[in-house]
Scaffold this motif. Sequence first.
Motif, PDB file in Angstrom:
ATOM      1  N   MET A 294       0.839  -1.210   0.000  1.00 36.43           N
ATOM      2  CA  MET A 294       0.000   0.000   0.000  1.00 36.43           C
ATOM      3  C   MET A 294       0.870   1.255   0.000  1.00 36.43           C
ATOM      4  SD  MET A 294      -3.316   0.296  -0.181  1.00 36.43           S
ATOM      5  CE  MET A 294      -4.100  -1.072   0.624  1.00 36.43           C
ATOM      6  N   ASP A 295       1.980   1.211   0.739  1.00 38.01           N
ATOM      7  CA  ASP A 295       2.886   2.360   0.746  1.00 38.01           C
ATOM      8  C   ASP A 295       3.495   2.578  -0.637  1.00 38.01           C
ATOM      9  OD1 ASP A 295       2.414   2.876   3.419  1.00 38.01           O
ATOM     10  OD2 ASP A 295       4.213   1.832   4.108  1.00 38.01           O
ATOM     11  N   ALA A 296       3.819   1.489  -1.322  1.00 36.09           N
ATOM     12  CA  ALA A 296       4.376   1.608  -2.674  1.00 36.09           C
ATOM     13  C   ALA A 296       3.351   2.226  -3.614  1.00 36.09           C
ATOM     14  CB  ALA A 296       4.818   0.242  -3.190  1.00 36.09           C
ATOM     15  N   LEU A 297       2.100   1.789  -3.524  1.00 32.72           N
ATOM     16  CA  LEU A 297       1.060   2.378  -4.372  1.00 32.72           C
ATOM     17  C   LEU A 297       0.875   3.861  -4.051  1.00 32.72           C
ATOM     18  CD1 LEU A 297      -1.703  -0.386  -4.471  1.00 32.72           C
ATOM     19  CD2 LEU A 297      -0.086   0.238  -6.274  1.00 32.72           C
TER      20      LEU A 297
ATOM     21  N   THR B  13      -6.467   2.917 -12.011  1.00 33.15           N
ATOM     22  CA  THR B  13      -5.752   1.644 -12.025  1.00 33.15           C
ATOM     23  C   THR B  13      -5.117   1.370 -10.666  1.00 33.15           C
ATOM     24  OG1 THR B  13      -5.333   1.820 -14.391  1.00 33.15           O
ATOM     25  CG2 THR B  13      -3.900   0.352 -13.142  1.00 33.15           C
ATOM     26  N   LEU B  14      -4.455   2.361 -10.113  1.00 39.38           N
ATOM     27  CA  LEU B  14      -3.840   2.201  -8.796  1.00 39.38           C
ATOM     28  C   LEU B  14      -4.893   1.962  -7.716  1.00 39.38           C
ATOM     29  CD1 LEU B  14      -1.107   4.971  -8.970  1.00 39.38           C
ATOM     30  CD2 LEU B  14      -0.761   2.492  -9.105  1.00 39.38           C
ATOM     31  N   THR B  15      -6.010   2.639  -7.831  1.00 37.82           N
ATOM     32  CA  THR B  15      -7.086   2.475  -6.852  1.00 37.82           C
ATOM     33  C   THR B  15      -7.648   1.066  -6.898  1.00 37.82           C
ATOM     34  OG1 THR B  15      -7.617   4.826  -6.915  1.00 37.82           O
ATOM     35  CG2 THR B  15      -9.333   3.351  -6.098  1.00 37.82           C
TER      36      THR B  15
ATOM     37  N   ASP C  19      -2.890  -5.569  12.773  1.00 38.64           N
ATOM     38  CA  ASP C  19      -2.335  -5.553  11.416  1.00 38.64           C
ATOM     39  C   ASP C  19      -3.378  -5.059  10.411  1.00 38.64           C
ATOM     40  OD1 ASP C  19       0.106  -6.485  12.323  1.00 38.64           O
ATOM     41  OD2 ASP C  19      -0.317  -8.582  11.773  1.00 38.64           O
ATOM     42  N   ARG C  20      -4.618  -5.512  10.563  1.00 36.44           N
ATOM     43  CA  ARG C  20      -5.685  -5.048   9.650  1.00 36.44           C
ATOM     44  C   ARG C  20      -5.912  -3.546   9.809  1.00 36.44           C
ATOM     45  NH1 ARG C  20      -8.448  -9.614  11.501  1.00 36.44           N
ATOM     46  NH2 ARG C  20     -10.011  -8.283  12.491  1.00 36.44           N
ATOM     47  N   GLU C  21      -5.835  -3.062  11.030  1.00 31.78           N
ATOM     48  CA  GLU C  21      -6.004  -1.625  11.284  1.00 31.78           C
ATOM     49  C   GLU C  21      -4.890  -0.827  10.608  1.00 31.78           C
ATOM     50  OE1 GLU C  21      -7.592   1.956  12.901  1.00 31.78           O
ATOM     51  OE2 GLU C  21      -8.410   0.014  12.369  1.00 31.78           O
ATOM     52  N   ASP C  22      -3.670  -1.330  10.686  1.00 36.74           N
ATOM     53  CA  ASP C  22      -2.538  -0.670  10.033  1.00 36.74           C
ATOM     54  C   ASP C  22      -2.759  -0.612   8.517  1.00 36.74           C
ATOM     55  OD1 ASP C  22       0.135   0.500   9.988  1.00 36.74           O
ATOM     56  OD2 ASP C  22       0.766  -1.398   9.091  1.00 36.74           O
ATOM     57  N   ILE C  23      -3.228  -1.692   7.953  1.00 39.36           N
ATOM     58  CA  ILE C  23      -3.505  -1.719   6.508  1.00 39.36           C
ATOM     59  C   ILE C  23      -4.625  -0.749   6.159  1.00 39.36           C
ATOM     60  CG2 ILE C  23      -4.311  -3.178   4.598  1.00 39.36           C
ATOM     61  CD1 ILE C  23      -2.865  -5.527   6.163  1.00 39.36           C
ATOM     62  N   ARG C  24      -5.661  -0.691   7.000  1.00 36.47           N
ATOM     63  CA  ARG C  24      -6.769   0.238   6.761  1.00 36.47           C
ATOM     64  C   ARG C  24      -6.275   1.685   6.775  1.00 36.47           C
ATOM     65  NH1 ARG C  24      -9.473   3.735   9.271  1.00 36.47           N
ATOM     66  NH2 ARG C  24      -8.611   3.217  11.309  1.00 36.47           N
ATOM     67  N   ILE C  25      -5.419   2.016   7.716  1.00 32.00           N
ATOM     68  CA  ILE C  25      -4.876   3.376   7.803  1.00 32.00           C
ATOM     69  C   ILE C  25      -4.072   3.703   6.547  1.00 32.00           C
ATOM     70  CG2 ILE C  25      -3.168   4.798   9.013  1.00 32.00           C
ATOM     71  CD1 ILE C  25      -4.187   3.385  11.618  1.00 32.00           C
ATOM     72  N   ARG C  26      -3.268   2.762   6.109  1.00 33.76           N
ATOM     73  CA  ARG C  26      -2.462   2.967   4.897  1.00 33.76           C
ATOM     74  C   ARG C  26      -3.352   3.086   3.659  1.00 33.76           C
ATOM     75  NH1 ARG C  26       3.155   1.385   5.924  1.00 33.76           N
ATOM     76  NH2 ARG C  26       3.256   0.887   8.122  1.00 33.76           N
ATOM     77  N   TYR C  27      -4.440   2.314   3.637  1.00 31.15           N
ATOM     78  CA  TYR C  27      -5.396   2.390   2.527  1.00 31.15           C
ATOM     79  C   TYR C  27      -6.066   3.763   2.509  1.00 31.15           C
ATOM     80  CZ  TYR C  27      -9.541   1.247  -0.282  1.00 31.15           C
ATOM     81  OH  TYR C  27     -10.543   1.235  -1.221  1.00 31.15           O
ATOM     82  N   GLU C  28      -6.480   4.246   3.655  1.00 33.00           N
ATOM     83  CA  GLU C  28      -7.094   5.571   3.722  1.00 33.00           C
ATOM     84  C   GLU C  28      -6.111   6.667   3.303  1.00 33.00           C
ATOM     85  OE1 GLU C  28      -8.787   5.929   7.621  1.00 33.00           O
ATOM     86  OE2 GLU C  28     -10.414   4.548   7.116  1.00 33.00           O
ATOM     87  N   ARG C  29      -4.853   6.510   3.684  1.00 31.18           N
ATOM     88  CA  ARG C  29      -3.828   7.467   3.244  1.00 31.18           C
ATOM     89  C   ARG C  29      -3.713   7.441   1.715  1.00 31.18           C
ATOM     90  NH1 ARG C  29       1.538   5.949   5.517  1.00 31.18           N
ATOM     91  NH2 ARG C  29       0.226   5.813   7.340  1.00 31.18           N
ATOM     92  N   PHE C  30      -3.703   6.236   1.149  1.00 32.13           N
ATOM     93  CA  PHE C  30      -3.672   6.106  -0.306  1.00 32.13           C
ATOM     94  C   PHE C  30      -4.861   6.841  -0.927  1.00 32.13           C
ATOM     95  CE2 PHE C  30      -5.440   4.090  -4.017  1.00 32.13           C
ATOM     96  CZ  PHE C  30      -4.384   4.165  -4.913  1.00 32.13           C
TER      97      PHE C  30
END
Length: 64
Positions: free
Chosen positions: A2-5, A20-22, A41-52
């Motif tokens: 997610m950080d790479a995207l 496409t990235l979305t 871990d899921r919460e961390d991914i959710r935060i990164r997704y929201e940042r994206f």
Amino acid sequence: MMDALSSIAEQTTSEEQRRTLTRQAEMIYQSAEESVPDLNDREDIRIRYERFLSITSFDDPAHT
């Protein structure tokens, strides 16, 4: 991933590239929700997704 995207999204110049990235980010997020057992871990991914999403939604009225 997610950080790479997010890093790539900061460099995108077209709506098509953002879409496409979305799609990729949505697949990663959905997969994590279904397969990552640890709540933190899921919460961390959710935060990164929201940042994206905040990066890709500058010109998208649906995300404002």
